[in-house]
Motif scaffolding. Structure first.
Motif, PDB file in Angstrom:
ATOM      1  N   ASP A 535       0.573  -1.610  -0.184  1.00 13.41           N
ATOM      2  CA  ASP A 535      -0.062  -0.349  -0.016  1.00 13.41           C
ATOM      3  C   ASP A 535       0.699   0.876  -0.066  1.00 13.41           C
ATOM      4  O   ASP A 535       1.838   1.639   1.460  1.00 13.41           O
ATOM      5  N   SER A 536       1.067   1.873  -1.441  1.00 14.77           N
ATOM      6  CA  SER A 536       1.746   3.601  -1.706  1.00 14.77           C
ATOM      7  C   SER A 536       1.715   4.096  -0.490  1.00 14.77           C
ATOM      8  O   SER A 536       2.098   4.663   0.367  1.00 14.77           O
ATOM      9  N   SER A 537      -0.524   4.361   0.135  1.00 14.88           N
ATOM     10  CA  SER A 537      -0.456   5.326   0.526  1.00 14.88           C
ATOM     11  C   SER A 537       0.595   5.103   2.402  1.00 14.88           C
ATOM     12  O   SER A 537      -0.276   6.165   2.787  1.00 14.88           O
ATOM     13  N   ILE A 538       0.291   4.100   2.622  1.00 14.44           N
ATOM     14  CA  ILE A 538       0.441   3.426   4.397  1.00 14.44           C
ATOM     15  C   ILE A 538       2.315   4.538   3.804  1.00 14.44           C
ATOM     16  O   ILE A 538       2.871   4.479   4.734  1.00 14.44           O
ATOM     17  N   VAL A 539       2.750   4.184   2.690  1.00 15.03           N
ATOM     18  CA  VAL A 539       4.525   4.649   2.730  1.00 15.03           C
ATOM     19  C   VAL A 539       4.011   6.222   2.654  1.00 15.03           C
ATOM     20  O   VAL A 539       4.708   6.875   3.500  1.00 15.03           O
ATOM     21  N   ASP A 540       3.654   6.619   1.601  1.00 16.90           N
ATOM     22  CA  ASP A 540       3.114   7.953   1.912  1.00 16.90           C
ATOM     23  C   ASP A 540       2.928   9.026   3.416  1.00 16.90           C
ATOM     24  O   ASP A 540       3.929   9.542   3.669  1.00 16.90           O
ATOM     25  N   GLU A 541       2.204   7.893   4.264  1.00 19.58           N
ATOM     26  CA  GLU A 541       1.851   8.658   5.339  1.00 19.58           C
ATOM     27  C   GLU A 541       2.804   8.689   6.522  1.00 19.58           C
ATOM     28  O   GLU A 541       3.284   9.564   7.485  1.00 19.58           O
ATOM     29  N   THR A 542       3.384   7.121   6.361  1.00 13.69           N
ATOM     30  CA  THR A 542       4.425   6.965   7.147  1.00 13.69           C
ATOM     31  C   THR A 542       5.770   7.933   6.873  1.00 13.69           C
ATOM     32  O   THR A 542       6.143   8.888   7.823  1.00 13.69           O
ATOM     33  N   GLN A 543       6.043   8.413   5.404  1.00 14.58           N
ATOM     34  CA  GLN A 543       6.677   9.384   5.112  1.00 14.58           C
ATOM     35  C   GLN A 543       6.519  10.625   6.003  1.00 14.58           C
ATOM     36  O   GLN A 543       7.172  11.749   6.283  1.00 14.58           O
ATOM     37  N   GLN A 544       5.480  11.539   6.113  1.00 12.53           N
ATOM     38  CA  GLN A 544       4.915  12.479   6.504  1.00 12.53           C
ATOM     39  C   GLN A 544       4.385  12.982   7.154  1.00 12.53           C
ATOM     40  O   GLN A 544       5.741  13.810   8.197  1.00 12.53           O
ATOM     41  N   LYS A 545       4.323  11.580   8.554  1.00 19.79           N
ATOM     42  CA  LYS A 545       4.991  11.409   9.747  1.00 19.79           C
ATOM     43  C   LYS A 545       5.955  12.046  10.054  1.00 19.79           C
ATOM     44  O   LYS A 545       6.653  12.427  10.916  1.00 19.79           O
ATOM     45  N   LEU A 546       6.952  10.803   9.749  1.00 26.45           N
ATOM     46  CA  LEU A 546       7.885  11.209  10.158  1.00 26.45           C
ATOM     47  C   LEU A 546       8.857  12.424   9.857  1.00 26.45           C
ATOM     48  O   LEU A 546       9.961  13.292  10.350  1.00 26.45           O
ATOM     49  N   ARG A 547       8.562  13.268   8.305  1.00 25.46           N
ATOM     50  CA  ARG A 547       8.768  14.635   7.773  1.00 25.46           C
ATOM     51  C   ARG A 547       8.245  15.322   9.404  1.00 25.46           C
ATOM     52  O   ARG A 547       9.094  16.440   9.990  1.00 25.46           O
ATOM     53  N   ALA A 548       7.655  14.979   9.752  1.00 24.63           N
ATOM     54  CA  ALA A 548       6.667  15.945  10.438  1.00 24.63           C
ATOM     55  C   ALA A 548       7.268  15.783  12.022  1.00 24.63           C
ATOM     56  O   ALA A 548       6.670  16.623  12.723  1.00 24.63           O
ATOM     57  N   GLY A 549       8.209  14.593  12.229  1.00 24.68           N
ATOM     58  CA  GLY A 549       8.775  14.537  13.776  1.00 24.68           C
ATOM     59  C   GLY A 549       8.346  12.968  14.424  1.00 24.68           C
ATOM     60  O   GLY A 549       9.036  13.022  15.605  1.00 24.68           O
ATOM     61  N   HIS A 550       7.402  12.740  14.089  1.00 25.20           N
ATOM     62  CA  HIS A 550       6.902  11.500  14.981  1.00 25.20           C
ATOM     63  C   HIS A 550       7.837  10.507  15.000  1.00 25.20           C
ATOM     64  O   HIS A 550       9.029  10.310  14.357  1.00 25.20           O
ATOM     65  N   SER A 551       8.325  10.152  16.382  1.00 19.17           N
ATOM     66  CA  SER A 551       9.228   8.902  16.499  1.00 19.17           C
ATOM     67  C   SER A 551       8.596   7.451  15.467  1.00 19.17           C
ATOM     68  O   SER A 551       7.207   8.102  14.921  1.00 19.17           O
ATOM     69  N   LEU A 552       9.625   6.811  14.753  1.00 17.75           N
ATOM     70  CA  LEU A 552       8.620   5.503  13.780  1.00 17.75           C
ATOM     71  C   LEU A 552       7.707   4.892  14.950  1.00 17.75           C
ATOM     72  O   LEU A 552       6.451   4.441  14.596  1.00 17.75           O
ATOM     73  N   GLU A 553       8.296   4.095  16.206  1.00 15.19           N
ATOM     74  CA  GLU A 553       7.895   3.397  16.830  1.00 15.19           C
ATOM     75  C   GLU A 553       6.096   4.335  17.053  1.00 15.19           C
ATOM     76  O   GLU A 553       5.595   2.797  17.400  1.00 15.19           O
ATOM     77  N   ASP A 554       6.048   5.136  17.128  1.00 18.65           N
ATOM     78  CA  ASP A 554       4.290   5.827  17.871  1.00 18.65           C
ATOM     79  C   ASP A 554       4.119   5.706  16.612  1.00 18.65           C
ATOM     80  O   ASP A 554       3.167   5.651  16.394  1.00 18.65           O
ATOM     81  N   ILE A 555       4.495   6.009  15.254  1.00 12.56           N
ATOM     82  CA  ILE A 555       3.921   5.810  14.153  1.00 12.56           C
ATOM     83  C   ILE A 555       3.006   3.609  13.621  1.00 12.56           C
ATOM     84  O   ILE A 555       1.664   4.426  13.232  1.00 12.56           O
TER      85      ILE A 555
END
Length: 696
Positions: A535-555
């Protein structure tokens, strides 16, 4: 000699002259959009390959152009194709299909593919204005999936914070919100997504095309929080040290490595009013996409197939599943950026005419030269898959032909997929009988754990589904399939996913990877599993949240709560991404708020102008007389520098006034919320005029 300082980066070109950039008008919703005449046929039929987007969560779909009861709703950002327009509604279809599935309100759809145009003819851009103050936790701004909702209970919200150039593609004056996108061109083939609706007051519009950078020989620049300090040059007393009134901008070559510049919002007295993150910095470096996360758009789907008579319907179902993935799933908006490759390996006991590789004869290996595939590669690959799988020979029904070569088939398959290791490997072992060996060979174990991104599924067919009388040996090998499957899954499957930040451990259920299915259930099962890993939309969403500073584990924790994807998917992302993320794997990064600053004008600063490729084409029109001349040629370089400047200015002004370089002046209302800001009362010490339109 006339010289330009040119900076080239992806979509934009930067020129060190002070002019405005012109662009073709854009549009917001389809309500205000006019399809070009060449895209319209009789009865309002729309003939275009361009896609449109759903502007808000839960947009209604009607059966007819005049229908009053909705037959379904669509999610925000869903991409669809326009097929017909009638009154205030647009008939739509799925991507790649001509079949209309309903009618939608024009106001619920985004037809434009570029930013809105300001009253100055400029494409509208903005930066996120994050909350300031120590009492604000997270310092993020919410992007909503609708222009009017106040919370995130409906649809997915995104949290924005980083200093990133965004584009205004629609606005809602009644609710004081902009619709923002990260990409300048929404018609790109990789289908960039919309970010969401953001309150006017949480943005800093960039209404010019002028940007700044320190010149090559500049070590430091000071940016002040108040215009008075910028005018008097108070603050930054110690070299390289900011304070509560200022921040320090470092020079150096880092600025040449970045596509960003310091955006000039307006001219104030002796200073530039700019937008900046509230921190010392060297270059305005863009967020670096996490390569490991990005690689989850690419999936290899491989089948290890038993070729006994009982397997004939499963082989046909496998072919159908691949067709649905390649021609169906790939047309869905969430998977349009996904990349698929397909292959298979057949195993059996030897039968006459197929004495090869100990029964592992027919196969389709994955090539080494298509690691980065496109739609053409995918289509070619699945067509070849269909042709080759049709040629599989099914064994006849007698007690000597039931396959006992599972291990050898799997061994060959692991070599077949051993290319492009950055791609996710999904292996489906579909069979009725296990191997005649009781112990799994060591080389298979070793090869399985060599793959960085592997999900191994075993699909067991029901025993004696064709009503054939089996021998005791056949019954034993049938039971062996499941036993051997569990042994291999246990060997390669992590036991759990551990999230350190919230001390959370999520078990990975091995039973999810060993399934017993009838042939008619196989197609949707395979389709759903492949969809969950691509699912590429999940990849987009994950990258955007990382860009916003969220930790990967929180995501990951939030996604697991939503139960959207397999736990193994997130475990693979975590294990591969944390090396690049560092602390952000476990800890949320504090992003400094973006604010407005003032930089004193000086010779240490280089002004540059942001231009799109369309603008460059207009520039070539402007410069054309200097290369071709009028009634012959203009010997431009024989003139003196003063004459060169004057002639260039004359041609530029003439072209701007002519129809060759029209200035579009579509009127855009100033959002009401922006009127609330009181103008600054500053007395300039010197009457410093605004720079001219063209500065040579």
């Amino acid at each position: 000699m006339l010289r330009f300082s040119i900076h080239i980066c992806m979509t934009f070109l930067l020129l060190s002259v002070d002019i405005y950039a012109w662009a073709m008008p854009g549009a917001g919703s389809c309500l205000d959009y006019k399809f070009p005449p060449n895209q319209l046929a009789g009865n309002g039929t729309i003939r275009t390959t361009s896609l449109i987007r759903v502007l808000r969560e839960g947009a209604k779909v009607y059966a007819t152009a005049g229908g009053k009861e909705a037959i379904r709703t669509l999610k925000f950002n869903t991409a669809i194709s326009p097929r017909k327009i009638k009154g205030m509604r647009v008939a739509v279809s799925k991507i790649g299909s001509d079949e209309i599935f309903g009618w939608m309100e024009s106001a619920d759809l985004l037809c434009g593919h570029h930013p809105l145009i300001s009253d100055k003819g400029l494409e509208r851009k903005a930066f996120i204005k994050t909350p300031s103050g120590k009492e604000i936790d997270g310092k993020t701004v919410t992007a909503y999936p609708s222009p009017y909702i106040k919370d995130c209970s409906i649809g997915r919200c995104r949290q924005l914070s980083r200093f990133t150039l965004l584009y205004i593609v629609a606005e809602d004056l009644a609710n004081h919100r902009f619709l923002l996108a990260e990409h300048h061109n929404l018609a790109d083939t990789d289908l960039p997504s919309l970010l969401g609706w953001v309150d006017f007051d949480h943005t800093i519009p960039w209404n010019t095309t002028v940007g700044l950078r320190p010149k090559e020989n500049t070590d430091l620049l000071c940016a002040y929080k108040h215009l008075e300090d910028s005018e008097s040059h108070k603050g930054c007393q110690n070299l390289g040290v900011g304070n509560e009134k200022s921040i320090v901008l470092k020079g150096g070559n880092a600025w040449y490595k970045s596509p960003m510049r310091i955006p000039v919002l307006e001219y104030k007295c002796h200073s530039y009013k700019v937008a900046l993150p509230n921190t010392s910095m060297q270059g305005v470096d863009p967020f670096q996409e996490n390569e490991a996360v990005e690689s989850f758009r690419s999936v290899d789907v491989f089948f290890v197939l038993e070729a006994s008579s009982v397997m004939a319907p499963y082989i046909r179902a496998t072919k159908k599943a691949v067709y649905k993935i390649a021609r169906g799933l790939h047309r869905e908006a969430d998977y349009i950026k996904s990349s698929f490759r397909f292959g298979f390996r057949v195993y059996r006991d030897n039968i006459p005419g197929l004495e090869c590789n100990k029964g592992a004869c027919e196969y389709m290996t994955l090539p080494t030269n298509t690691c980065h595939t496109n739609n053409s590669d995918t289509n070619k690959n699945w067509r070849e898959f269909g042709e080759k799988i049709n040629n599989i020979k099914i064994a006849v029904n007698n007690e000597n032909t039931y396959p006992k070569q599972l291990f050898n088939g799997l061994r060959q398959a692991l070599h077949d997929i051993d290319s492009c290791d950055e791609r996710t490997k999904l292996i489906f072992v579909i069979g009725n009988h296990g191997d005649q060996q009781k112990k799994i060979p060591l080389d298979i174990y070793e090869k399985l754990i060599d793959f960085k991104k592997l999900a191994l599924y075993f699909i067991h067919t029901p025993d004696n589904s064709l009503g054939i009388k089996n021998s005791a040996a056949d019954t034993t090998t049938h039971a062996a399939f499941k036993k051997q499957a569990y042994q291999m899954v246990d060997h390669v499957l992590p036991k759990s996913l551990i999230l350190i930040n919230n001390n959370h451990q999520i078990n990975i259920n091995r039973n999810d990877f060993i399934l017993s299915l009838e042939a008619h259930d196989l197609v949707e099962t395979i389709l759903n599993i492949v969809a969950s890993y691509s699912d590429s939309s999940i990849v987009d969403e994950t990258q955007q949240k990382l860009r916003a500073g969220h930790s990967l584990e929180d995501i990951i924790s939030n996604e697991l709560d939503a139960d959207n994807l397999p736990v193994l998917y997130w475990q693979l992302i975590k294990s591969l991404s944390c090396a690049q993320l560092g602390e952000q794997c476990h800890i949320k990064m504090s992003n400094d708020d973006t604010a407005e600053f003032y930089i004193p004008k000086s010779k240490a600063i280089q002004e540059e102008v942001w231009m799109t490729r369309k603008n460059i084409i207009k520039w070539l029109e402007i410069l054309k007389p200097f290369s071709e001349g009028v009634n012959g040629s203009i010997d431009f370089f024989s003139w003196s520098p003063t004459e060169q400047k004057q002639k260039f200015t004359d041609v530029l002004v003439a072209q701007i006034k002519s129809q060759q370089f029209p200035l579009h002046s579509k009127k855009v209302k100033i959002p009401p919320s922006h009127h609330k800001t009181k103008p600054e009362k500053v007395t300039c010490h010197v009457n410093y005029p605004r720079p001219p339109l063209v500065k040579i």
